[in-house]
Design a protein around this motif. Structure first.
Motif, PDB file in Angstrom:
ATOM      1  N   LEU A  34      42.996  38.656  50.666  1.00 19.49           N
ATOM      2  CA  LEU A  34      41.887  39.213  49.761  1.00 19.49           C
ATOM      3  C   LEU A  34      42.161  38.602  48.508  1.00 19.49           C
ATOM      4  O   LEU A  34      41.209  38.200  47.963  1.00 19.49           O
ATOM      5  CB  LEU A  34      42.010  40.730  49.876  1.00 19.49           C
ATOM      6  CG  LEU A  34      41.448  41.259  51.038  1.00 19.49           C
ATOM      7  CD1 LEU A  34      41.765  42.813  50.792  1.00 19.49           C
ATOM      8  CD2 LEU A  34      40.087  41.068  51.417  1.00 19.49           C
ATOM      9  N   TYR A  81      40.891  46.979  49.333  1.00 21.11           N
ATOM     10  CA  TYR A  81      39.349  46.175  49.848  1.00 21.11           C
ATOM     11  C   TYR A  81      38.481  47.339  49.003  1.00 21.11           C
ATOM     12  O   TYR A  81      37.539  46.977  48.486  1.00 21.11           O
ATOM     13  CB  TYR A  81      39.122  46.406  51.150  1.00 21.11           C
ATOM     14  CG  TYR A  81      37.772  45.908  51.628  1.00 21.11           C
ATOM     15  CD1 TYR A  81      37.685  44.483  51.672  1.00 21.11           C
ATOM     16  CD2 TYR A  81      36.765  46.692  52.107  1.00 21.11           C
ATOM     17  CE1 TYR A  81      36.336  44.134  51.603  1.00 21.11           C
ATOM     18  CE2 TYR A  81      35.586  45.874  52.212  1.00 21.11           C
ATOM     19  CZ  TYR A  81      35.309  44.686  52.318  1.00 21.11           C
ATOM     20  OH  TYR A  81      34.286  44.208  52.317  1.00 21.11           O
ATOM     21  N   LEU A 113      45.499  47.673  52.783  1.00 22.59           N
ATOM     22  CA  LEU A 113      44.491  46.902  53.102  1.00 22.59           C
ATOM     23  C   LEU A 113      43.103  47.409  52.705  1.00 22.59           C
ATOM     24  O   LEU A 113      42.087  47.152  52.134  1.00 22.59           O
ATOM     25  CB  LEU A 113      44.209  46.219  54.270  1.00 22.59           C
ATOM     26  CG  LEU A 113      43.202  45.275  54.754  1.00 22.59           C
ATOM     27  CD1 LEU A 113      43.382  43.991  53.907  1.00 22.59           C
ATOM     28  CD2 LEU A 113      43.063  44.838  56.213  1.00 22.59           C
ATOM     29  N   GLN A 122      33.810  36.691  53.018  1.00 25.91           N
ATOM     30  CA  GLN A 122      34.647  37.907  52.744  1.00 25.91           C
ATOM     31  C   GLN A 122      34.926  38.464  54.066  1.00 25.91           C
ATOM     32  O   GLN A 122      36.073  39.181  54.257  1.00 25.91           O
ATOM     33  CB  GLN A 122      33.774  38.765  51.913  1.00 25.91           C
ATOM     34  CG  GLN A 122      34.514  40.024  51.498  1.00 25.91           C
ATOM     35  CD  GLN A 122      33.797  40.890  50.470  1.00 25.91           C
ATOM     36  OE1 GLN A 122      32.464  40.841  50.397  1.00 25.91           O
ATOM     37  NE2 GLN A 122      34.342  41.707  49.772  1.00 25.91           N
ATOM     38  N   ASP A 146      47.675  42.207  51.684  1.00 24.98           N
ATOM     39  CA  ASP A 146      46.533  42.028  50.659  1.00 24.98           C
ATOM     40  C   ASP A 146      46.467  40.629  49.923  1.00 24.98           C
ATOM     41  O   ASP A 146      45.845  40.322  49.218  1.00 24.98           O
ATOM     42  CB  ASP A 146      46.657  43.164  49.533  1.00 24.98           C
ATOM     43  CG  ASP A 146      48.154  43.128  49.027  1.00 24.98           C
ATOM     44  OD1 ASP A 146      48.315  43.594  47.901  1.00 24.98           O
ATOM     45  OD2 ASP A 146      48.986  42.358  49.440  1.00 24.98           O
ATOM     46  N   LEU A 154      38.773  39.298  55.552  1.00 21.46           N
ATOM     47  CA  LEU A 154      39.182  40.640  55.863  1.00 21.46           C
ATOM     48  C   LEU A 154      39.660  40.889  57.161  1.00 21.46           C
ATOM     49  O   LEU A 154      40.796  41.292  57.738  1.00 21.46           O
ATOM     50  CB  LEU A 154      37.991  41.728  55.717  1.00 21.46           C
ATOM     51  CG  LEU A 154      38.378  43.317  56.003  1.00 21.46           C
ATOM     52  CD1 LEU A 154      39.335  43.644  55.005  1.00 21.46           C
ATOM     53  CD2 LEU A 154      37.048  43.852  55.746  1.00 21.46           C
TER      54      LEU A 154
END
Length: 123
Positions: free
Chosen positions: A118, A35, A31, A99, A115, A103
């Motif tokens: 995202l 990111y 992650l 966002q 993931d 997350l």
């Protein structure tokens, strides 16, 4: 727009972040790496004021996470991260809030495809 020294600093910071992420549990590492990669790509052509803020914040992140990853700290706390000051939410744009929520959802999934959330935000 930026000097070659700036590009070198950005690459060094990015590599440092990836190295610090090696100490994270596997799902958090994936992650975090994804990111960071997305954020660095997203800010590749930002203006100099945004770049300064971006680099300062990611430098602070790397320092704080590195401190938390020290073996003595891990033995004491057994956790990684810190709580976000709620007053910071007042300064975030709508996109940043979305966002942050995405997350949070991805981090809360645990082992279930961290993931993928995202990637949905990018579409």
């Amino acid at each position: 727009m930026f000097t070659s020294d700036h590009g070198l600093r950005v690459r060094r910071l990015y590599k440092l972040i990836l190295r610090v992420h090696r100490g994270l549990p596997a799902e958090l590492r994936i992650l975090g790496d994804n990111y960071a990669r997305d954020e660095f790509k997203r800010h590749k052509n930002c203006n100099s004021d945004e770049a300064c803020i971006f680099l300062n914040e990611w430098t602070n992140y790397a320092i704080n996470l590195a401190k938390q990853m020290k073996p003595l700290q891990q033995a004491k706390k057994k956790t990684v991260g810190e709580y976000l000051d709620p007053t910071l939410l007042d300064y975030m744009t709508e996109d940043q809030l979305v966002q942050l929520y995405q997350l949070h959802k991805a981090a809360s999934l645990g082992h279930e495809q961290p993931d993928s959330t995202l990637d949905q935000h990018k579409k």
